[in-house]
Enzyme design. Structure first.
Site, PDB file in Angstrom:
ATOM      1  CG  HIS A 167      -1.737  -1.174   1.407  1.00  0.00           C
ATOM      2  ND1 HIS A 167      -2.695  -1.533   0.493  1.00  0.00           N
ATOM      3  CD2 HIS A 167      -1.754  -2.135   2.347  1.00  0.00           C
ATOM      4  CE1 HIS A 167      -3.266  -2.662   0.884  1.00  0.00           C
ATOM      5  NE2 HIS A 167      -2.706  -3.055   1.999  1.00  0.00           N
ATOM      6  CB  THR A 216      -6.020   7.766   5.718  1.00  0.00           C
ATOM      7  OG1 THR A 216      -4.641   7.386   5.602  1.00  0.00           O
ATOM      8  CG2 THR A 216      -6.132   9.127   6.375  1.00  0.00           C
ATOM      9  CB  THR A 217      -4.915   2.383   5.659  1.00  0.00           C
ATOM     10  OG1 THR A 217      -4.182   2.442   6.885  1.00  0.00           O
ATOM     11  CG2 THR A 217      -4.176   3.164   4.593  1.00  0.00           C
ATOM     12  CG  HIS A 277       2.824   5.635   5.782  1.00  0.00           C
ATOM     13  ND1 HIS A 277       2.535   5.571   7.124  1.00  0.00           N
ATOM     14  CD2 HIS A 277       1.735   6.224   5.200  1.00  0.00           C
ATOM     15  CE1 HIS A 277       1.325   6.078   7.338  1.00  0.00           C
ATOM     16  NE2 HIS A 277       0.819   6.480   6.183  1.00  0.00           N
ATOM     17  CG  HIS A 287      -0.715   8.396   1.720  1.00  0.00           C
ATOM     18  ND1 HIS A 287      -1.498   7.266   1.670  1.00  0.00           N
ATOM     19  CD2 HIS A 287      -0.377   8.553   3.021  1.00  0.00           C
ATOM     20  CE1 HIS A 287      -1.641   6.776   2.883  1.00  0.00           C
ATOM     21  NE2 HIS A 287      -0.961   7.532   3.734  1.00  0.00           N
ATOM     22  CG  HIS A 308       0.336  10.283   6.534  1.00  0.00           C
ATOM     23  ND1 HIS A 308      -0.718   9.560   6.038  1.00  0.00           N
ATOM     24  CD2 HIS A 308       0.062  11.595   6.294  1.00  0.00           C
ATOM     25  CE1 HIS A 308      -1.600  10.408   5.517  1.00  0.00           C
ATOM     26  NE2 HIS A 308      -1.147  11.636   5.647  1.00  0.00           N
TER      27      HIS A 308
HETATM   28 ZN   LIG Z   1      -0.878   7.462   5.730  1.00  0.00          ZN
END
Ligand SMILES: [Zn+2]
Length: 282
Positions: free
Chosen positions: A120, A231-232, A145, A147, A164
């Site tokens: 992801h 958000t996941t 991580h 995005h 993040h």
């Molecule tokens: Zn994130």
């Protein structure tokens, strides 16, 4: 034609025949696969039950995309009322002069333990040592991580990337810092981080090298703050979000290195505010 040439000619003919046989075999297998696929296509009932199958894993697109997370992850908060990300509208964000500067304690040389490609995102896991204090609690930095593009938007603007930085307290409460990234000058910290890439999906690589994470933060640490969620999946609520107003820059090449390794557009869409108040530093 000499006998040697004749032999070569025969070998060439044999090769051509073998090639043709291979092509026919591939066609037969292809046709079988296609017919199998066609069969499943018409079993509508099966398709519905698959959506509720626990083994079906969430993604960012299609039938397992973010609109379906609540169905796939049935015990999650993904259909909750206080979800993230949101669009932050700066004129509506309440200026709160009592908000203190973030009390961040990132050492100039903390060890990054490892980097993981979890399918992801690309995630860097940290050894204990970096933390921030908030409301009398200590939040340890666990991982950072990325995005692409950013998840939160500010005044409707979606930035090319966001970092993040996920912190967890010993009460299992989350504080996440979001650093918006724009394309511009290349970044030395990213050069270090990306020197451990590429990394195949599911792969982990040990790092155990010291790194100054402060260099990944904007100099001006003014922020927006509100309570949202991960958000996941499982989209856990009660996450304290701090979105920095100022951006950092990395080069287009550095953006592309990560882009190649993460799913296309690995961001969740905007979630409704549902009456929540976003605060901001002056
Ligand atoms: Zn994130």
């Amino acid at each position: 034609m000499t006998s040697k040439n004749h032999k070569h000619q025969l070998q060439a003919n044999n090769r051509t025949m073998r090639k043709k046989a291979k092509i026919i075999l591939v066609c037969i297998l292809g046709a079988l696969t296609f017919s199998c696929k066609s069969n499943t296509k018409f079993t509508g009932a099966k398709k519905v039950s698959q959506v509720h199958n626990k083994n079906l894993h969430w993604s960012y697109q299609g039938e397992t995309g973010s609109e379906h997370w609540a169905e796939i992850e049935q015990d999650s908060d993904c259909d909750g009322e206080h979800q993230s990300p949101i669009n932050i509208i700066s004129t509506y964000a309440k200026v709160d002069s009592s908000m203190e500067p973030l009390d961040i304690h990132y050492a100039s040389a903390t060890k990054i333990h490892e980097v993981v490609n979890n399918g992801h995102s690309i995630q860097y896991n940290f050894e204990p040592g970096d933390y921030l204090n908030y409301n009398g609690d200590k939040y340890e930095l666990k991982q950072i991580h990325f995005h692409e593009a950013s998840e939160h938007t500010i005044n409707g603007i979606r930035y090319p990337m966001v970092i993040h930085m996920v912190h967890v307290s010993d009460k299992n409460q989350f504080v996440v810092l979001a650093v918006m990234v724009e394309e511009g000058q290349d970044s030395a910290p990213f050069q270090f981080l990306e020197s451990y890439l590429p990394l195949a999906k599911g792969q982990t690589k040990s790092i155990n090298t010291s790194f100054d994470l402060n260099k990944n933060l904007p100099k001006d640490k003014g922020y927006f703050n509100y309570i949202g969620s991960l958000t996941t999946p499982p989209c856990t609520e009660g996450v304290n979000w701090f979105v920095f107003k100022k951006t950092i820059t990395i080069s287009l090449e550095q953006v592309k290195v990560l882009q190649k390794l993460m799913p296309l557009n690995n961001y969740r869409n905007e979630q409704p505010l549902n009456g929540r108040i976003v605060k901001q530093t002056r």
